[in-house]
Design an enzyme around this catalytic site. Structure first.
Site, short mmCIF file in Angstrom:
data_model
loop_
_atom_site.label_atom_id
_atom_site.label_comp_id
_atom_site.label_asym_id
_atom_site.label_seq_id
_atom_site.Cartn_x
_atom_site.Cartn_y
_atom_site.Cartn_z
N SER A 1 -0.71 1.36 1.14
CA SER A 1 -1.39 0.74 0.14
C SER A 1 -2.10 0.39 -1.06
O SER A 1 -3.30 1.50 -0.16
CB SER A 1 -1.02 -0.84 0.49
OG SER A 1 0.37 -1.24 1.49
N SER B 1 4.77 0.95 1.52
CA SER B 1 3.57 1.11 0.51
C SER B 1 3.28 -0.04 -0.20
O SER B 1 4.09 -0.56 -1.34
CB SER B 1 2.80 2.62 -0.74
OG SER B 1 1.33 2.26 -0.60
N ASP C 1 1.76 -1.20 -3.92
CA ASP C 1 0.86 -0.27 -4.92
C ASP C 1 1.47 -1.30 -6.24
O ASP C 1 2.30 -1.44 -7.25
CB ASP C 1 1.51 0.64 -5.40
CG ASP C 1 1.25 2.37 -4.49
OD1 ASP C 1 1.57 1.30 -3.00
OD2 ASP C 1 1.13 2.95 -4.14
#
Lengths: 361, 361, 361, 361
Positions: free
Chosen positions: B241, B279, B281
Site C-alpha cells: 500500500s 494495495s 493507494d
C-alpha cells in the site's frame, strides 16, 4: 493503415505478451469501424468517428462496464447509466467535441432503423477536440458518418493514426490519433486478453517517454516543431485529451471494470500524460466475460477472484502505454485549418533516442 | 535520519525546482512528528505513528482538502466528511493497519485534553500494513504514541525511512518507509509550493523505475532478495500500500484539492506503482491557501484559476515520485518478526543502474 | 426490550408485508448483539456498541455490499475498501463518535483471538454522537464491550431503543436509539426479504412525520420539550446523524447494493430527515444472496435482473421509515450528562396525532 | 400557461416562504425558455426543449455547480466536467431522451453563432423519455427548436405543464411536465432564494403524496386511469424519470452545490418518488452567488458557512416537492402516439383528497 507500429520499429514495451493482433480486436467478438472526413471545401475539415462494438448484439445483450475520469475536461455520454447499472448497452462512439451529440443520437437512430425493440437508449459517446486542424465550428460530422462507422466495423487489424475520430488529433505535440494494443494475462490455468484502443490528443512534448526514455526531450521543438501558437485568441495550451477504451474477456463485475478503467492512468502516466487541466482523460473498461440479457429476471455471472486483478491491471497499464505510442508511430503529418501543420513523430529520431538511452554494458 | 536522500546521490528527478528542504515542510506552517516503536519483547514489533499538522490550530481553523483512492484496499478515516465538506479539521495520522482505530480516537482525546471546544471530531488516519516485519496482532500502537507524535511535530527537515508509521514498511521489495519531497510551481508572478509525504509499502521489484530507468530489473532478486515467501499461510504477494499526503499553499477549493490528490497516481506510476489488488493507494491533498474558521457564517476564499492547475499537477507528480524514491534511499535493512529480513536499496547499485542507462552521446 | 413497536400501537406504514419478526434478523443468518453502558460514576455515561454479523463466517466468506453517504458529517470506516471491492469482510459495528476507533480495532483483535488467518482486516464501524446525554470525552467504550456485542449476537427479535450504540441517542428531539423493521419483496415467483436496522440520532421536531401525518408539529415543544439549549458553548443544533444498515437475501452485485443503500434516503425523508448539515446520514446495504470465499480464484454469482430492483427499493424505503419510528416508540426517557433529560415520544399523543389526521369519510 | 398552480387551489406545502413568483426565476438573472412541438403529421409528436440560463453571459462567466444522480437510468451531459471543475459553463437544456444529442450540439452551435470565442463547449443537457405519447423514433427535435428555446428565454413567471421538454411527460400516472417553485431561506441577516424547476416524468400512482396525504391512493386507477398497457412489446412500467434543476443566489462552492443537489431526493421522496429502476432521477444545483470569469488567474469567491446549509437544504426539499406538484396541477390531459391518452390530475378530486385527511379537531 498508419505508417508503422512501435514493434515494427523494433521497440518493445512491457513484460507481458501481446495478443496475435496486438489490438483491441484480440478480445473475441469486438469489431471496430472508422468513418473519416478529410476535405478542404466548403471548410477545411479533418475529423471522423470511430465505433467499437463489444459484439453486434449489444443493444439486447449487455456487457458489464465501468469508467474513470482522470481529468474530466471532456465528455463521455452514458456515464450516469454506467455508474448506476454497470451495464454497457450500446456500441461506443469516439468523435470530435462538437459532434458528440449527433453521434450519440445516431446510435439511437441506428437501433431504431435496425428494429431494436427498446423504449430508449443511453449510448456511450466520447470525444477529443480537433479544432486546431479542423474547422470544428462547421459541425461537420453527420448521422450518416456515424452509421457508416457502425456498419463498416470489423474484426482483425485496426487502422491507426489519422483515421476515424483520431483524424485531426495531436499527441505530445506530434500528430496523434487512434492507436491500439493488447496484452495476455495468463495465470492459474486461465488466459485472458486485455485490449485497448485510444484516441490520443493530449500532452506536452517534454513529458513524452517511451519505455522510460525521455523521447520528448530528445525530439524537442528545435528538432520537430509543435503547436504553441495562440489559438482562438487564447494562449496556446498543450492540454488536449485522451479517451481510452479497455476491453477484456476476463469475467469481471461492474465494480471490477471500474477498477480496470482506473489503470489506464498508469499507462498514460508512463507515456507522459499528467491529466493537464484542459484535458478530458476519460477511460471506459468493459468485459465480454459475462453477457446480461436485457430483460433477464436473473443472471448467473462469473467473477474473477480479487487477487487475480493485479495481472489484469498490469496488462491494462502496458496496453494503454503501447496503444498511445502506436497512435504516434502510425499518425502522419497533416496540414489543416488555417494552414496549420502538425508533424508526425519521426521514426528515425525515435529509434535514435531509444538507442541513446540503451543500457551501457 | 535516514541513510541518504536521492539528490545526495547525485540523482535528480523531474524539471521543476524543489523547495529549500525538498520536503512537505516547505509549505509554510506544516509540522511533522514521528513516534517509532522498535522492540523485541514481549513481541517483535517494528511500527509507529506519523502525524502531519497543516498548522497547529487545525481543530478550529480548517483547511480545504480532498482525497482520491487509486486502489482502495486500505483505510483512511475521515473521508466521508472530506467528501461532504471538503474541510480538513484534524491533524493527519499515518500508522499500521490494525492501529488505525487507536490513533484515530487518540486525536479526539488529544483535542479534548487540550481543551478544544468541539462536540466531536472526525479525524483523518490512514495506514499501510507492517505485518511482515512486525507482530501486528499484538496491536502495539498506543494512545500515548499518537500523542507523542502530535507533540513532537516540528518544521524543518523531515526524518525519512524507518521512522514513525514507516518503520516496518516494504517498497518494491526493498525496505520502505517515510519519504518526502517538494516542488515550486512558479507562474504568472506567483510562486506556490507543493509538498508531499509518503508512507511507502507497495510494489513489485521489477516495476521500480527511477527517472524512467528500470532500476528494479537491474537490482533484481538475484542481486538483492525480496520477500516472496508465503505469509500467514497465504501465497506471498507484493501488493502492499501507499499513503500519499500532498500539501500546497496555492489557494485551492475542495474540488481542486481532489484534483491534486488524483495526480499522486502519476508520480506513483512513474516510480512503478500500478495499484495492485491488495494495495491501499490512497491520496489526500490539502491547501493552506485558505483558512476557514470553524463556525464562520461566511468565508471569503481565494481560488486558483483552472488553467493554473496544470503546473501544480506536474509539481504533484514529480514530488510524489521523488518522495517515494527518498523513502527507498533513506530506509535501512531491517530484521523483524519471525526473523525475516528486508534489505535496503543499495546506493552503489542504484548509481550503477542509473549510469548504465545514461545517454550515450 | 423497548417500550413498544409502532405496530403494537395499531399503526401501520407502507404497503408491503413485513417479515415474521419485522426486523433485520428476518434475513436468514443475520445476528445482532448489543453492549450497553449506563453508569453515573466516575462519569455519567450513556453509550454502547451494536454489532451486526451478516453471518458468523464473514471474515472468510464475504458478502457483496455498497454504501451511500447522504450527508457525510459522520464516520463509517471501511468504506474505501467497500467502494473498491464491493465486499463486506467483517461484522458491522455501530457506536458513539469518539469510540469508532476502539471498536474498529476490536474487530481486528477479535478475529486474531479467534484464529482467523488473514494478514489484516478493514472493518466497518459507524457512529452517531451521544455527547448530549453522555460524557463522551471520557472515551468510555472499551475493546471488551465490542467483543461482548460480537459474542452475544443472536437471531430472533432485536432489542430496540436505549440499547447498544443507540443508548444515548436523540431523534427528532425525542429520545432515539436503535430500531429495526423488514419487508417482503415477492414477485415473479421469488420472495426476498429486506431488513433494516437504524441507529437514529437526527432531526428537527417539526419535520417528524408518521405515514405522512405531521406528528412533530402536533407533539411540538410546548407538548414535549426538546434539547435546544446551547451545547459545549455552541448554539444548539438538531442535526444529529443516522446510520442505516440494510440487508437482503436477494442476490445483488456490489453496484446493486450501492443502489439499495441509496434508497434509505427515501425512507429517511418520509420520516422527516433532510440530511441537515451536521448530520452523518450514512447507509450501508449488503446481500447474503451471494457468498464469496476470500481466496477464490473465481466465483459464480447470481444477479437479480435490473427491473426487479424497483420492488426492493420500495421495500428498503418502507423498512427504513418504520425502523426509525420503531426506534422512537421503543426508546425511553433518559436523564444523563449534566442533568439533561431527553423525553420519549409519548404513545398516547402519537395515537392522538394519527387519529386527528385520519380520513374523514 | 398551465391549468393552475397548487397554491391557486388553496393548498400549501412546507413552512418556508416562497419567492414572489414561486418559481426558479425568483433567483435574480435566471431566464427560462421553452420550445414546444405538438403535431400529428407526418408523425404524432408531443415533445420540446426547455432551456435555463443562469444568466446570459454563462459562456464566459461561469457559475459553480454540482449534480447528484439518485437513480441513473437517464442522461445528463456535461457531468464529467461538472465533477471535475464544479463549473457550469453553458445554459442547461432539458428535452426528450433521443434528442439529447441534437440539443447538446445546438448549444455549441448557438455559442459559435453568437461569436463566443471558446475552443469548445461541454454543455449540460438532460432528458426524460416521452415515447408513450410521442413518436420518439422520428427524432423530432431540431437544432432550430433548441435555438428558439435559448432565444425566447425570459424572466418572470414560468410556463408549466405541457410545455417545452415537459410536453409529453407522465408523472405518477397522471399527465406530467414542467413545474417550478421557490423558497426563501432567511437567517442571520441574509435572505437567499432557492428556486427549482423540474421536468417530471416518473412515479407510480399509489405513491403520490401531497403534504403527506396519500393522494395517489385516493385518486387511484378506478378514479382516473393510468398507462399500464404493455409498451413496445415490453410490460408496462411506471418508472419514468425526473430532472430537477436547483438554483440559488447563496454563495456556494462546487462541493456545496453537490450537497444542495442531493436534497432534491428528499423533496422527490415527499412527493412519492423512490427512484425506480428505470428512472433517471438526476439533479443539478448551481449558485449565482459567485461568478468565475473563464480565463481568470484567480478568483475571490464567497462561501456560505457550513451550518448555514441546513436551511438551504430544507428550502431545496420544499421547493422540489412543490415544483413536482405544480407540474401535475398545471399539466392537461393529452392524447398522442397510437391514440393513447394520459389524464390530468383533477383539481376537484385533489381538493377532496386533501380535505379528507384534514385534521379532525
Amino acid at each position: 493503415m498508419g505508417r508503422a507500429r512501435l514493434r515494427d520499429l523494433g521497440i518493445k514495451l512491457g513484460r507481458l505478451s501481446t495478443g496475435p493482433l496486438n489490438a483491441i480486436t484480440d478480445v473475441a467478438g469486438i469489431v471496430v469501424g472508422h468513418s473519416t472526413l478529410i476535405r478542404d471545401k466548403p471548410a477545411i475539415v479533418r475529423t471522423g468517428v470511430t465505433m467499437i462494438w463489444p459484439h453486434r448484439d449489444i443493444f439486447t445483450d449487455y456487457c458489464f462496464a465501468g469508467f474513470h475520469s482522470f481529468n474530466g475536461n471532456g465528455e463521455m455520454t452514458g456515464t450516469i447509466w454506467l455508474a448506476e447499472q454497470g451495464l454497457l448497452s450500446s456500441p461506443i462512439g469516439i468523435t470530435c467535441t462538437h459532434c458528440v451529440g449527433v453521434v450519440r443520437d445516431a446510435i439511437c437512430s441506428y437501433a431504431a432503423k435496425k428494429g431494436v425493440k427498446q423504449a430508449f437508449h443511453l449510448p456511450v459517446v466520447a470525444e477529443t477536440h480537433d479544432g486546431w486542424l479542423s474547422d470544428a465550428e462547421t459541425f461537420p460530422v453527420t448521422e450518416a458518418m456515424a452509421h457508416e462507422a457502425l456498419e463498416k466495423a470489423k474484426g482483425g487489424p485496426v487502422e491507426e493514426g489519422n483515421v476515424g475520430g483520431g483524424t485531426g488529433m495531436i499527441c505530445h505535440e506530434f500528430k496523434g490519433g487512434i492507436g491500439t494494443a493488447s496484452r495476455i494475462a495468463a495465470e492459474a490455468g486461465d488466459s485472458f486478453t486485455v485490449g485497448v484502443l485510444v484516441q490520443a490528443n493530449y500532452g506536452a512534448r517534454d513529458l513524452l517517454r517511451v519505455d522510460g526514455v525521455p523521447v520528448g526531450r530528445e525530439i524537442n521543438h528545435d528538432v520537430v516543431p509543435g503547436h504553441r501558437a495562440p489559438f482562438q485568441g487564447a494562449p496556446a495550451t498543450t492540454d488536449g485529451s485522451i479517451i481510452v477504451i479497455l476491453a477484456t474477456d476476463a469475467p469481471l463485475l461492474p465494480i471490477q471494470c471500474q477498477r480496470l478503467a482506473r489503470r489506464a492512468t498508469t499507462g498514460l502516466g508512463w507515456a507522459g500524460g499528467i491529466g493537464a487541466n484542459g484535458s478530458g482523460d476519460i477511460f471506459l473498461a468493459f468485459s465480454t466475460g459475462n453477457c446480461i440479457a436485457r430483460d433477464a429476471q436473473h443472471a448467473d455471472v462469473r467473477m474473477l477472484g480479487a487477487e487475480r486483478m493485479t495481472l489484469l491491471f498490469r496488462a491494462a497499464a502496458e496496453a494503454t502505454e503501447e496503444a498511445i505510442i502506436n497512435a504516434l508511430t502510425a499518425a502522419q503529418t497533416m496540414t489543416g485549418f488555417q494552414g496549420r501543420t502538425l508533424y508526425e513523430l519521426p521514426h528515425d529520431k525515435l529509434k535514435q533516442a531509444m538507442a541513446k538511452y540503451r543500457p551501457v554494458s
